[in-house]
Design a protein around this motif. Structure first.
Motif, PDB file in Angstrom:
ATOM      1  N   ALA C 209      -4.469   9.718  33.242  1.00  0.00           N
ATOM      2  CA  ALA C 209      -5.476   9.055  32.413  1.00  0.00           C
ATOM      3  C   ALA C 209      -5.248   9.407  30.943  1.00  0.00           C
ATOM      4  CB  ALA C 209      -6.874   9.465  32.852  1.00  0.00           C
ATOM      5  N   VAL C 210      -5.068  10.700  30.655  1.00  0.00           N
ATOM      6  CA  VAL C 210      -4.891  11.154  29.280  1.00  0.00           C
ATOM      7  C   VAL C 210      -3.619  10.542  28.699  1.00  0.00           C
ATOM      8  CG1 VAL C 210      -4.417  13.175  27.851  1.00  0.00           C
ATOM      9  CG2 VAL C 210      -6.183  13.270  29.618  1.00  0.00           C
ATOM     10  N   GLU C 211      -2.586  10.463  29.511  1.00  0.00           N
ATOM     11  CA  GLU C 211      -1.305   9.999  29.000  1.00  0.00           C
ATOM     12  C   GLU C 211      -1.298   8.500  28.705  1.00  0.00           C
ATOM     13  OE1 GLU C 211       1.929  11.282  31.397  1.00  0.00           O
ATOM     14  OE2 GLU C 211       3.412  10.140  30.249  1.00  0.00           O
ATOM     15  N   TYR C 212      -1.916   7.703  29.601  1.00  0.00           N
ATOM     16  CA  TYR C 212      -1.746   6.256  29.486  1.00  0.00           C
ATOM     17  C   TYR C 212      -2.947   5.508  28.925  1.00  0.00           C
ATOM     18  CZ  TYR C 212       2.587   6.790  32.057  1.00  0.00           C
ATOM     19  OH  TYR C 212       3.843   7.157  32.429  1.00  0.00           O
ATOM     20  N   ALA C 213      -4.127   6.107  28.971  1.00  0.00           N
ATOM     21  CA  ALA C 213      -5.304   5.338  28.570  1.00  0.00           C
ATOM     22  C   ALA C 213      -5.501   5.371  27.066  1.00  0.00           C
ATOM     23  CB  ALA C 213      -6.542   5.881  29.278  1.00  0.00           C
ATOM     24  N   ASP C 214      -6.103   4.253  26.543  1.00  0.00           N
ATOM     25  CA  ASP C 214      -6.500   4.248  25.142  1.00  0.00           C
ATOM     26  C   ASP C 214      -7.876   4.888  25.021  1.00  0.00           C
ATOM     27  OD1 ASP C 214      -4.212   2.706  24.417  1.00  0.00           O
ATOM     28  OD2 ASP C 214      -5.206   0.949  25.269  1.00  0.00           O
ATOM     29  N   ARG C 215      -8.644   4.743  26.084  1.00  0.00           N
ATOM     30  CA  ARG C 215     -10.017   5.234  26.046  1.00  0.00           C
ATOM     31  C   ARG C 215     -10.360   5.725  27.459  1.00  0.00           C
ATOM     32  NH1 ARG C 215     -15.144   2.523  25.445  1.00  0.00           N
ATOM     33  NH2 ARG C 215     -14.133   0.556  25.922  1.00  0.00           N
ATOM     34  N   ILE C 216     -11.249   6.720  27.520  1.00  0.00           N
ATOM     35  CA  ILE C 216     -11.615   7.266  28.827  1.00  0.00           C
ATOM     36  C   ILE C 216     -13.130   7.252  28.971  1.00  0.00           C
ATOM     37  CG2 ILE C 216     -11.672   9.395  30.206  1.00  0.00           C
ATOM     38  CD1 ILE C 216      -8.904  10.030  29.216  1.00  0.00           C
ATOM     39  N   VAL C 217     -13.540   6.879  30.211  1.00  0.00           N
ATOM     40  CA  VAL C 217     -14.962   6.898  30.528  1.00  0.00           C
ATOM     41  C   VAL C 217     -15.130   7.850  31.700  1.00  0.00           C
ATOM     42  CG1 VAL C 217     -16.655   5.516  31.757  1.00  0.00           C
ATOM     43  CG2 VAL C 217     -15.702   4.670  29.623  1.00  0.00           C
ATOM     44  N   GLY C 218     -16.108   8.738  31.622  1.00  0.00           N
ATOM     45  CA  GLY C 218     -16.313   9.695  32.712  1.00  0.00           C
ATOM     46  C   GLY C 218     -17.574   9.375  33.485  1.00  0.00           C
ATOM     47  N   LEU C 219     -17.432   9.289  34.802  1.00  0.00           N
ATOM     48  CA  LEU C 219     -18.602   9.064  35.655  1.00  0.00           C
ATOM     49  C   LEU C 219     -18.867  10.333  36.443  1.00  0.00           C
ATOM     50  CD1 LEU C 219     -18.321   5.603  37.452  1.00  0.00           C
ATOM     51  CD2 LEU C 219     -19.773   6.210  35.531  1.00  0.00           C
ATOM     52  N   ALA C 220     -20.143  10.699  36.559  1.00  0.00           N
ATOM     53  CA  ALA C 220     -20.512  11.783  37.458  1.00  0.00           C
ATOM     54  C   ALA C 220     -21.791  11.384  38.157  1.00  0.00           C
ATOM     55  CB  ALA C 220     -20.718  13.080  36.672  1.00  0.00           C
ATOM     56  N   ASP C 221     -21.759  11.419  39.448  1.00  0.00           N
ATOM     57  CA  ASP C 221     -22.935  11.108  40.256  1.00  0.00           C
ATOM     58  C   ASP C 221     -23.553   9.767  39.856  1.00  0.00           C
ATOM     59  OD1 ASP C 221     -24.688  11.604  42.264  1.00  0.00           O
ATOM     60  OD2 ASP C 221     -26.108  12.712  41.001  1.00  0.00           O
ATOM     61  N   GLY C 222     -22.698   8.755  39.625  1.00  0.00           N
ATOM     62  CA  GLY C 222     -23.191   7.420  39.342  1.00  0.00           C
ATOM     63  C   GLY C 222     -23.619   7.186  37.902  1.00  0.00           C
ATOM     64  N   ARG C 223     -23.531   8.202  37.084  1.00  0.00           N
ATOM     65  CA  ARG C 223     -23.946   8.062  35.685  1.00  0.00           C
ATOM     66  C   ARG C 223     -22.748   8.161  34.755  1.00  0.00           C
ATOM     67  NH1 ARG C 223     -29.477   8.403  35.492  1.00  0.00           N
ATOM     68  NH2 ARG C 223     -30.033   9.835  37.163  1.00  0.00           N
ATOM     69  N   LEU C 224     -22.830   7.418  33.625  1.00  0.00           N
ATOM     70  CA  LEU C 224     -21.769   7.525  32.641  1.00  0.00           C
ATOM     71  C   LEU C 224     -22.059   8.750  31.775  1.00  0.00           C
ATOM     72  CD1 LEU C 224     -20.174   4.535  31.003  1.00  0.00           C
ATOM     73  CD2 LEU C 224     -20.694   6.465  29.538  1.00  0.00           C
ATOM     74  N   VAL C 225     -21.188   9.759  31.822  1.00  0.00           N
ATOM     75  CA  VAL C 225     -21.481  11.007  31.125  1.00  0.00           C
ATOM     76  C   VAL C 225     -20.492  11.287  29.995  1.00  0.00           C
ATOM     77  CG1 VAL C 225     -22.645  12.093  33.071  1.00  0.00           C
ATOM     78  CG2 VAL C 225     -20.171  12.313  32.826  1.00  0.00           C
ATOM     79  N   PHE C 226     -19.431  10.491  29.895  1.00  0.00           N
ATOM     80  CA  PHE C 226     -18.479  10.711  28.810  1.00  0.00           C
ATOM     81  C   PHE C 226     -17.863   9.388  28.412  1.00  0.00           C
ATOM     82  CE2 PHE C 226     -14.059  11.104  27.490  1.00  0.00           C
ATOM     83  CZ  PHE C 226     -14.176  11.966  26.410  1.00  0.00           C
ATOM     84  N   GLU C 227     -17.611   9.245  27.135  1.00  0.00           N
ATOM     85  CA  GLU C 227     -16.900   8.071  26.657  1.00  0.00           C
ATOM     86  C   GLU C 227     -16.173   8.475  25.392  1.00  0.00           C
ATOM     87  OE1 GLU C 227     -19.258   4.585  26.240  1.00  0.00           O
ATOM     88  OE2 GLU C 227     -17.524   3.339  25.745  1.00  0.00           O
ATOM     89  N   GLY C 228     -14.868   8.262  25.328  1.00  0.00           N
ATOM     90  CA  GLY C 228     -14.147   8.644  24.129  1.00  0.00           C
ATOM     91  C   GLY C 228     -12.657   8.515  24.306  1.00  0.00           C
ATOM     92  N   SER C 229     -11.914   8.893  23.287  1.00  0.00           N
ATOM     93  CA  SER C 229     -10.464   8.805  23.353  1.00  0.00           C
ATOM     94  C   SER C 229      -9.942   9.969  24.195  1.00  0.00           C
ATOM     95  CB  SER C 229      -9.874   8.882  21.949  1.00  0.00           C
ATOM     96  OG  SER C 229     -10.046  10.196  21.454  1.00  0.00           O
TER      97      SER C 229
END
Lengths: 285, 264, 267
Positions: C209-229
């Motif tokens: 994910a870190v290598e290929y993505a332009d942006r990352i979204v983190g899900l935990a327990d059905g909730r969006l908890v992270f969004e960023g490069s």
């Protein structure tokens, strides 16, 4: 592949594609499809399936069903008690005879089939004997038990003896075939070990082969018994004894409510037999 | 150590006892059954001679008669084809009801299972008796008898195939925007087609054998001719028919095996 | 481009797989969705093209409200979204070509589909796409004769054939070995830039994910908890995504170590 050379030739890709076929080529496939279809169409013509015949059938089915219900088991429940009448007695004797036939035919059939199985196993006997074994198995398998039964009735007369003989005849086609396959899969190293002690062919079979296939023999015997129960319930239709004879004469006398009762009894026997056989085979294995 | 040894011995002897009882039970059952049949011992004793007597009267087969059985032989195969087709058409919705993952509810599941086990438990010859009354004597009754008999067999095995379908390709087809028909055509049909072709041809092979007997109760096919020749004491023709049955059964086995090998 | 607004999904079992997730994807970016097993990643992807029916919330693709559609209009909208599956989703007994052409099923008649008689343009595009994913010459092979990596590339070719506006990719690498995983990820990002479409990827391996993505979204327990490069994905945000013990172990896994093949998506 031609498509590849096209693409290498200048970025030009084919515009058509047809599915590769499992047959040698498309014409063989077409031929197979057409002959299956042709035979199918011919069959409809041959049997003369026509709308009016099917309509007649609907009417016939309606009349038959109405005369079948309610099934007559020969039991009446008047006055709080159950009284047994003639039909119930006929069902009882027929069922008992069928079950008796199935037991005798299974025991005799298995005794006959075991040596045939050895004959039909490639690794057990010399070539010529093997071929004889295979032929016996094929012939036994090819004939429906009722075909054998109708011949047996001619030979030994009406009654359970003919039916029993027919089932015995049909047993190797199933039993010896499957057992022979097991014998062919047998673990050679164990046999070699016994042979190396200087044992004779009979001793090798007794100490090396029998213990390996015995559970399978028991399992197949139970399975065959199940099959024989089914056969024994219908074999009387050609006069070879059992409940089938009762069923046939009920149809002849247009006693369709009695017929339905017998059919239901047969279905019950078959289902119980299947259940018992499945349970017993699980226990053995 | 010693305790373990006696444990093992005890198990061994119990095992022996069970075996002994099973053998004894079989012998008793055999004897009781034999008595029940009230077999006339004279008949039983002469049976081998009677059989060989009959066989010697049958030989040689009547070659001239073989021309006459071509038609009933073809009819036998036709009955098997139409019967299998009929069974197949009825078996697919039955399997749909009888498969755990497609049946709408518990009642339809029970109905599916009932059709499957009932039709299987009634032998083809009984179905033939019934359909001869419904349609009158002839091959049509035979085709229906063979067909009804096969519903349970095909329905049960098709239901098992349906239960084993991989759902992922089906999802993938839905994801492309395909409609219900094309989803089934690409996602489901390829998964079940080889099995369906295999089952149909295998059952057809069995049905050729079944079609040889329904003539005994008037439902067409070679059985009718066999019954007739037996009644006429035309033993050489009887042997001709038996040979013909053998051939047709072996040939259909080969054909069915070929078609199955092509369906993958 | 793609707007997901307060998307929630509660399964009949009472399992709340998604809780008011909102996010946007645009341009030709590669967006990776990360999170522990059971975080709702697969449910999120499947709710976007409504293979799974969301309980509430909206999905809007290019001005069309997907969540308001039904029947043939929903199917037409699905054609715009190419989907790639963890277990490839190929029809094993069909040829590679049929699998690839099935990406056009939404555009052809039932009869054409039955006859395998696809328009010349579709067939040409299929050949071209097979070449592009490195499977030229494989068209007549059966899908089950291919290796895992090859199968996934057939899945990608099928999605490309839809000429989609967006690619939805569900755990593309979890059945593959590390090397093949990288090839597949490279192919996906390449497609994103060449076609100018965004790619939404559920992914287990943080390293990829870190290598290929332009942006990352983190899900935990059905909730969006992270969004960023990828650069913003520090230890603190990792803790946020992989809170519990089982998940902590997963966060350590690097692209050099393949994930367990048997890993079950959260749906």
């Amino acid at each position: 592949m031609s498509h590849r050379s096209d693409s290498a030739g200048g970025g030009l890709y084919p515009e058509e594609w047809s599915r590769p076929t499992a047959f040698r080529n498309r014409w063989v496939r077409l031929g197979v499809y057409l002959s299956v279809l042709a035979f199918f169409v011919y069959s409809i013509w041959e049997i003369r399936v026509t709308p009016d015949r099917l309509l007649v059938g609907i009417e016939g089915a309606r009349t038959l069903l109405s005369s079948m219900f309610p099934p007559d088991f020969g039991l009446s429940f008047e006055g709080g008690g159950i009284s047994v009448e003639r039909n119930a007695e006929l069902i009882r004797t027929g069922v008992v005879e069928s079950l008796g036939m199935s037991v005798v035919a299974t025991v005799v059939g298995v005794l006959v089939s075991v040596p045939i199985a050895f004959m039909a196993a490639e690794n057990m006997v010399p070539r010529p004997v093997y071929y004889v074994g295979r032929v016996v198995v094929s012939v036994s398998r090819a004939f429906h038990v009722l075909v054998v039964a109708i011949i047996a009735v001619v030979a030994v007369g009406f009654g359970p003896l003919a039916g029993t003989l027919a089932m015995v005849f049909s047993t190797p086609g199933f039993f010896a075939k499957l057992l022979a396959e097991d014998l062919e899969d047998i673990d050679r190293t164990e046999l070699d070990a016994i042979r190396s002690t200087g044992a004779s062919r009979t001793q090798v079979i007794l100490y090396g082969v029998v213990p390996q296939v015995l559970p399978r023999v028991i399992g197949l015997t139970i399975y065959r018994w199940d099959i024989n129960i089914r056969a024994a319930t219908i074999i009387g239709i050609v006069g070879a004894g059992g409940i089938g004879s009762t069923l046939y004469s009920s149809f002849q006398r247009y006693e369709y409510d009695f017929s339905l009762a017998i059919v239901l009894v047969i279905v019950a026997i078959v289902m119980v037999g299947e259940g018992v056989s499945a349970y017993a085979r699980r226990r053995v294995q | 150590m010693a305790g373990e040894l006696t444990e093992w011995n005890r198990y061994d002897s119990r095992d022996h006892l069970i075996r002994y009882l099973a053998v004894l039970g079989t012998i008793v059952a055999f004897l009781v059954s034999w008595r029940l049949l009230e077999v006339n011992y004279e008949f039983a004793a002469t049976a081998p001679r009677e059989v060989s007597d009959l066989l010697s009267r049958m030989y040689p087969p009547d070659a001239a008669y073989s021309g006459e059985i071509a038609a009933p032989l073809v009819e036998t195969v036709s009955i098997a084809i139409l019967g299998t087709t009929l069974a197949f058409v009825i078996a697919i919705p039955t399997a749909y009801l009888g498969a755990e993952n497609t049946t709408p509810n518990a009642i339809t599941y029970a109905i599916g299972k009932f059709i499957i086990s009932f039709t299987r438990s009634v032998n083809v010859i009984i179905w033939a008796l019934v359909f001869v009354i419904v349609f009158g004597p002839g091959a049509l009754a035979g085709a229906f008898a063979v067909g009804f008999r096969s519903i349970g067999f095909l329905g049960k095995l098709i239901a098992e195939e349906i239960e084993e379908i991989d759902p992922v390709p089906v999802r993938a087809m839905r994801a492309t925007g395909a409609n219900a028909f094309t989803v089934a055509l690409y996602g489901i049909v390829p998964q079940v087609k080889p099995a369906l072709i295999g089952l149909a041809t295998y059952r057809w092979d069995i049905n050729v054998r079944e079609s040889t007997v329904i003539g005994f109760v008037g439902a067409g096919g070679i059985g009718l001719a066999l019954d007739g020749r037996i009644d006429a004491h035309d033993w050489n023709a009887v042997l001709t028919i038996l040979v013909a049955i053998l051939l047709i059964v072996l040939v259909s086995e080969v054909v069915s095996a070929y078609l199955r090998s092509k369906a993958r | 481009m793609l707007h997901v607004t307060e998307l929630s999904k509660t399964y009949p079992t009472g399992d709340e797989a998604l809780k008011e997730v909102s996010m946007e994807v645009d341009g030709d970016e590669t967006l990776a969705i990360i999170g522990p097993s059971g975080a709702g990643k697969s449910t999120l992807i499947a709710c976007i093209n409504r293979l799974v029916e969301p309980t509430s919330g909206t999905v809007v693709l290019d001005g069309t409200e997907i969540t308001a559609l039904s029947g043939s209009r929903l199917r037409a909208a699905r054609r715009e979204m190419g989907m790639i599956f963890q277990e490839y989703g190929l029809v094993d007994r069909l040829t590679v070509m049929e699998n690839v052409l099935s990406g056009r099923l939404g555009y052809v008649s039932n009869w054409q589909a039955f006859r395998r008689n696809f328009p010349a343009d579709d067939v040409r595009m299929a050949y071209e796409t097979l070449d592009r994913v490195g499977l030229g010459g494989f068209e007549d092979q059966r899908a089950d004769e291919l290796s895992g990596g090859q199968r996934q590339r057939v899945g990608i070719a099928r999605a490309i054939l839809q000429q989609p506006k967006i690619l939805l990719v569900d755990e593309p690498t979890s059945s593959l070995d590390p090397e093949t995983s990288r090839t597949v990820m490279e192919l996906l990002t390449e497609i994103a830039s060449e076609e100018g479409i965004p790619v939404l990827i559920n992914i287990h391996e943080i390293g990829l994910a870190v290598e290929y993505a332009d942006r990352i979204v983190g899900l935990a327990d059905g909730r969006l908890v992270f969004e960023g490069s990828p650069a913003e994905l520090d230890e603190g945000s990792m803790d946020l995504i992989y809170r519990d013990g089982e998940a902590a172990e997963e966060s350590e896994s690097t692209p050099d170590r393949p994930e367990a093949v048997g890993d079950v998506p959260s749906t």
